[in-house]
Design an enzyme around this catalytic site. Structure first.
Site, PDB file in Angstrom:
ATOM      1  N   HIS A 164     -37.046  10.450 -25.727  1.00 55.70           N
ATOM      2  CA  HIS A 164     -36.968  10.565 -24.778  1.00 55.70           C
ATOM      3  C   HIS A 164     -36.480  10.652 -23.618  1.00 55.70           C
ATOM      4  O   HIS A 164     -37.149  10.723 -22.381  1.00 55.70           O
ATOM      5  CB  HIS A 164     -38.975   9.725 -24.165  1.00 55.70           C
ATOM      6  CG  HIS A 164     -39.600   9.851 -25.439  1.00 55.70           C
ATOM      7  ND1 HIS A 164     -40.937  11.033 -26.027  1.00 55.70           N
ATOM      8  CD2 HIS A 164     -40.165   8.341 -26.787  1.00 55.70           C
ATOM      9  CE1 HIS A 164     -41.258   9.686 -26.467  1.00 55.70           C
ATOM     10  NE2 HIS A 164     -40.294   8.775 -27.236  1.00 55.70           N
ATOM     11  N   SER A 285     -16.843  23.238  -6.534  1.00 53.23           N
ATOM     12  CA  SER A 285     -16.850  23.941  -5.547  1.00 53.23           C
ATOM     13  C   SER A 285     -16.645  24.556  -5.314  1.00 53.23           C
ATOM     14  O   SER A 285     -15.837  23.663  -4.146  1.00 53.23           O
ATOM     15  CB  SER A 285     -18.332  22.849  -6.117  1.00 53.23           C
ATOM     16  OG  SER A 285     -19.849  23.984  -4.674  1.00 53.23           O
ATOM     17  N   LYS A 291     -17.125  17.963  -5.652  1.00 51.87           N
ATOM     18  CA  LYS A 291     -17.979  18.379  -7.185  1.00 51.87           C
ATOM     19  C   LYS A 291     -17.042  17.786  -7.721  1.00 51.87           C
ATOM     20  O   LYS A 291     -15.825  18.806  -8.256  1.00 51.87           O
ATOM     21  CB  LYS A 291     -18.592  19.565  -6.786  1.00 51.87           C
ATOM     22  CG  LYS A 291     -20.048  19.659  -6.126  1.00 51.87           C
ATOM     23  CD  LYS A 291     -21.467  19.063  -6.522  1.00 51.87           C
ATOM     24  CE  LYS A 291     -21.812  19.813  -8.212  1.00 51.87           C
ATOM     25  NZ  LYS A 291     -22.743  20.734  -7.626  1.00 51.87           N
ATOM     26  N   GLU A 298     -21.575  22.938 -20.137  1.00 54.43           N
ATOM     27  CA  GLU A 298     -22.310  24.364 -19.762  1.00 54.43           C
ATOM     28  C   GLU A 298     -22.496  25.391 -20.313  1.00 54.43           C
ATOM     29  O   GLU A 298     -23.885  25.589 -21.247  1.00 54.43           O
ATOM     30  CB  GLU A 298     -23.107  24.136 -18.258  1.00 54.43           C
ATOM     31  CG  GLU A 298     -23.297  23.243 -17.363  1.00 54.43           C
ATOM     32  CD  GLU A 298     -23.475  23.324 -15.658  1.00 54.43           C
ATOM     33  OE1 GLU A 298     -21.495  23.024 -14.998  1.00 54.43           O
ATOM     34  OE2 GLU A 298     -23.812  24.097 -15.163  1.00 54.43           O
TER      35      GLU A 298
END
Ligand code: ARG
Length: 485
Positions: A164, A285, A291, A298
């Site tokens: 979980h 970024s 970043k 992704e």
């Protein structure tokens, strides 16, 4: 009323299709922009077919010699980028045959004896899909190799195991990676299975009914590396389940890649900081200088959408089609090509990231101890040492965790008195199981996370993934280079 006989005045398509309805027909009918990728398979199929026609005496030696040489010349032109593709000639099959005619004249016209574009395209597409499956298998095994190597290096790197996404019990990073290697190994074997089933040759089924010429289908099947000819001519020209099955295997593999992509996204976050991807696999970024985005992870995570979409597309195209060939089937190739391009790129990117990543062992270990992850070890100790029934041990451990929570301490930071306050029979020996290292080391059951198991399994996986895979990986490398250009 619009006058459709004057196409340029038609608001719907007059602008784009200045030549009227026939231009629209050509646009919807032509598949050359897509199926030109089948040129190698088409030429191989034609060469095998001509050789067979010659062997059974349907065409002469002289015609066959001219056809073989002409097809080699066409292949050379395509390879060198000199071939002029024509939309008017619809597809790769007619483009190649037309060029052959220009090059060798009359004998070219004999090539299409005892075959049709229906068995021709089915053969070409099967050949292409077979190679795509072999490449996918090679790529998956290459990824397994990378995972096995990193697993071997990190066989004893303790990290939290989750259920979980809540800390459950400590495991090792190597064990976690090998879980994926198991999935990808199964994925590779799914492609092997698909290849075995699809490896029957449609060539010679002709349009749908077979042919009256005395062809030798065993001959062409063998020449093209198929196990045997398809047994039913209708099935041969209309079956596309080989591509569905290949894409189903791709879709399953893509779900596994997506899960691992998600893990990388989580692990590279500042909050987790379990691993770091180098600049080669991160992007910055444009507005937030701090970043480091795991874009490749992704995108691998996202590829499953396109791949499942490709499978879904073919399933729906094929649904409800009566025997035998229907032009609907022309829509099989674009999505299948895309599916395997996506999979090849996702595999290459994932393999690259696994090879690239740096493991932050300290962060892994610190996180491993959080969330009272050795609570089960305490319960097991109570069972083993005090002969307590597991359910009672679970209850006592719950009370210890509650106490630790109240004190803001980890389990191995509680004193013996604290522990004895909950269960007086607990002894000093309990501390030997409360550390995360002790916890993982004790998981020696088959398939468990103990570092000695993980080392052994990493070595086994490394061997398995390398077996027979070098040449296949080399071929895949060529394919991926093709995608990059
Ligand atoms: N381009 C066609 C396809 O990909 C080839 C087969 C055409 N056959 C036909 N009977 N029109 O499906």
């Amino acid at each position: 009323m619009t006058d459709n006989s004057k196409p340029s005045e038609n608001q719907m398509w007059g602008g784009r299709f200045s030549q009227g309805p026939s231009a629209i027909m050509e646009e919807i009918n032509a598949s050359i922009d897509i199926d030109r990728r089948l040129w190698r398979e088409d030429i191989a199929g034609s060469k095998a077919h001509a050789d067979m026609l010659c062997a059974v005496g349907v065409i002469s030696d002289a015609d066959n010699t001219a056809i073989q040489k002409g097809l080699d010349d066409v292949a050379g032109e395509i390879e060198r980028g000199e071939f002029a593709y024509s939309k008017a000639l619809e597809d790769i099959h007619m483009n190649i045959e037309a060029r052959l005619k220009e090059l060798i004249g009359e004998p070219a016209g004999r090539l299409h004896t005892a075959r049709s574009r229906n068995d021709q395209v089915a053969t070409d597409f099967r050949l292409w899909t077979r190679t795509a499956c072999e490449d996918a298998g090679a790529g998956l095994r290459g990824l397994c190799k990378a995972l096995a190597q990193r697993a071997g290096e990190n066989a004893d790197a303790v990290m939290p195991g989750f259920t979980h996404l809540q800390t459950a019990q400590p495991v090792t990073f190597g064990h976690h990676l090998l879980a994926y290697a198991e999935m990808f190994t199964r994925d590779a074997s799914r492609f092997d299975d698909a290849v075995k089933r699809m490896n029957e040759c449609p060539l010679g089924a002709a349009a749908l009914a077979g042919t009256s010429f005395p062809i030798d289908r065993e001959n062409t099947a063998k020449a093209l590396g198929f196990h045997r000819p398809c047994a039913n001519s209708l099935d041969a020209v209309s079956a596309r389940d080989f591509a569905m099955e290949a894409m189903a295997a791709a879709a399953i593999a893509a779900t596994h890649l997506s899960r691992l992509g998600e893990e990388l996204v989580i692990w590279t976050s500042a909050q987790f900081n379990f691993v770091r991807l180098s600049d080669a696999f991160s992007t910055g970024s444009s507005i937030m200088p701090q970043k480091r985005n795991p874009d490749a992870a992704e995108l691998v995570r996202a590829k499953v959408g396109r791949i499942v979409g490709s499978l879904n597309s073919l399933l729906i195209v094929m649904k409800g089609l009566p025997m035998a060939y229907a032009k609907d089937m022309q829509e099989d190739k674009a999505t299948t090509f895309q599916c395997f391009d996506d999979l090849a790129l996702a595999l290459a990117a994932m393999t690259g990231m696994i090879e690239d990543l740096t493991v932050n062992r300290d962060a892994l270990k610190a996180a491993a101890g959080g969330g009272y992850s050795t609570a089960t070890d305490l319960a097991d100790w109570l069972v083993r040492t005090l002969n307590m029934p597991f359910r009672d041990a679970h209850h006592v451990t719950g009370a210890v965790v509650a106490l630790a929570e109240k004190k803001g301490a980890a389990l191995d930071e509680l004193s013996l008195q604290d522990l004895q306050g909950v269960e007086p029979r607990i002894t000093d020996d309990v501390f030997s199981v409360l550390s995360v290292e002790a916890s993982v080391s004790s998981r020696t059951s088959f398939g468990g996370t103990a570092p000695e198991n993980v080392k052994r399994e990493a070595a086994r996986m490394l061997k398995l993934s390398e077996t027979d895979n070098k040449d296949r990986l080399h071929k895949l490398g060529t394919r991926i280079k093709g995608l990059l250009s």
